[in-house]
Design a protein around this motif. Structure first.
Motif, short mmCIF file in Angstrom:
data_model
loop_
_atom_site.label_atom_id
_atom_site.label_comp_id
_atom_site.label_asym_id
_atom_site.label_seq_id
_atom_site.Cartn_x
_atom_site.Cartn_y
_atom_site.Cartn_z
N ASP A 110 3.39 12.93 49.36
CA ASP A 110 2.75 12.03 50.33
C ASP A 110 3.07 10.57 50.01
O ASP A 110 3.34 9.76 50.91
CB ASP A 110 1.24 12.24 50.34
N ALA A 111 3.02 10.22 48.72
CA ALA A 111 3.33 8.85 48.32
C ALA A 111 4.81 8.53 48.55
O ALA A 111 5.17 7.39 48.86
CB ALA A 111 2.95 8.63 46.85
N TRP A 112 5.66 9.52 48.40
CA TRP A 112 7.08 9.33 48.69
C TRP A 112 7.29 9.02 50.17
O TRP A 112 7.99 8.07 50.54
CB TRP A 112 7.83 10.60 48.29
N GLN A 171 1.43 9.13 42.05
CA GLN A 171 1.55 8.23 43.19
C GLN A 171 2.35 6.99 42.81
O GLN A 171 3.18 6.52 43.61
CB GLN A 171 0.16 7.85 43.70
N ARG A 172 2.15 6.50 41.60
CA ARG A 172 2.92 5.35 41.14
C ARG A 172 4.39 5.70 40.96
O ARG A 172 5.28 4.93 41.37
CB ARG A 172 2.33 4.83 39.81
N ALA A 228 0.49 15.21 46.34
CA ALA A 228 0.17 13.79 46.24
C ALA A 228 1.44 12.97 46.01
O ALA A 228 1.60 11.87 46.57
CB ALA A 228 -0.82 13.56 45.10
N PHE A 229 2.34 13.51 45.20
CA PHE A 229 3.62 12.83 44.97
C PHE A 229 4.42 12.76 46.27
O PHE A 229 4.95 11.71 46.64
CB PHE A 229 4.41 13.57 43.89
N ALA A 231 6.28 6.00 44.23
CA ALA A 231 6.52 4.71 44.88
C ALA A 231 7.63 3.90 44.22
O ALA A 231 8.05 2.87 44.76
CB ALA A 231 5.22 3.88 44.89
N THR A 239 -2.99 12.15 39.20
CA THR A 239 -2.75 11.79 40.60
C THR A 239 -2.28 10.35 40.72
O THR A 239 -1.31 10.05 41.43
CB THR A 239 -4.04 11.99 41.43
N THR A 240 -2.95 9.45 40.01
CA THR A 240 -2.57 8.04 40.02
C THR A 240 -1.16 7.86 39.47
O THR A 240 -0.34 7.11 40.04
CB THR A 240 -3.56 7.21 39.20
#
Length: 210
Positions: A27-29, A203-204, A24-25, A207, A199-200
């Motif tokens: 993917d957000a990157w 993701q933050r 998840a990290f 970003a 997860t949240t």
């Protein structure tokens, strides 16, 4: 071109919580733009050998005349060090195995904790962001008998945060075995909420860091 070094060490390739969270990290990157790239090192699929010689723990200049290292071992250590130095940010998946980090991750740590190269007064990675994702099958709440049984999280803070001087962002999820162990079953909803929150958070972080 900002580069993320994505490290996993879980032996569970299908249901790992730490793998899901580091993914998840990553993917957000990537979502930040096409210039945000990811270098992957899977320490379970392609494990590093244990140190071939104790001399590898030291910079070449600090070895005694009797200490020698095979060229192949020296080259592998340099590959791992260069990969870490080239990263603008790092995310590490570290499930708690028998109360500490997996042996595959420990083998990686042994190759990067080098006084005189990355640690011990020389910290070329100082301030570089590193996010660690520790997934714990049980619970280690304050005031419980198992409060101090997590020996993996302190290792990551000591090596990456203190010795290497990186800016450490620890993320932890607990009771990940609530769907498997009857004694933990009452914590299933808590574990799910914990995973969602992590997860949240990841993701933050992905970003904004680096």
């Amino acid at each position: 071109m900002p580069t993320l070094l994505h490290i996993d060490s879980s032996a569970d390739l299908a249901h790992s919580r730490s793998r899901a969270l580091t993914a998840a990290f990553a993917d957000a990157w990537r979502a930040r733009g096409p210039e945000y790239t990811v270098v992957r090192r899977d320490l379970h699929v392609t494990p590093l050998p244990h140190l071939e010689a104790s001399a590898l723990h030291w910079a070449a200049a600090d070895r005694t005349a009797e200490e020698s290292v095979a060229p192949e071992a020296e080259a592998l250590r340099q590959e791992v060090v260069d990969e870490l130095l080239a990263a603008d940010a790092v995310v590490v998946g570290a499930p708690l195995y028998n109360y500490t980090v997996p042996s595959t991750l420990k083998a990686w740590i042994d190759r990067v904790h080098i006084p005189g190269v990355l640690a011990g007064g020389v910290q070329p990675l100082a301030g570089r962001p590193v996010v660690t994702v520790v997934s714990r099958g049980g619970t280690y709440d304050a005031g419980t008998p198992t409060e101090h049984w997590d020996h993996g999280s302190p290792v990551l803070e000591l090596i990456l945060g203190t010795a290497l001087g990186m800016k450490h962002y620890p993320v932890t999820v607990s009771a990940t075995l609530a769907d498997r162990l009857p004694d933990l079953a009452p914590l299933a909803d808590h574990a799910a909420a914990d995973f969602a929150d992590a997860t949240t958070t990841l993701q933050r972080l992905a970003a904004t860091v680096a």
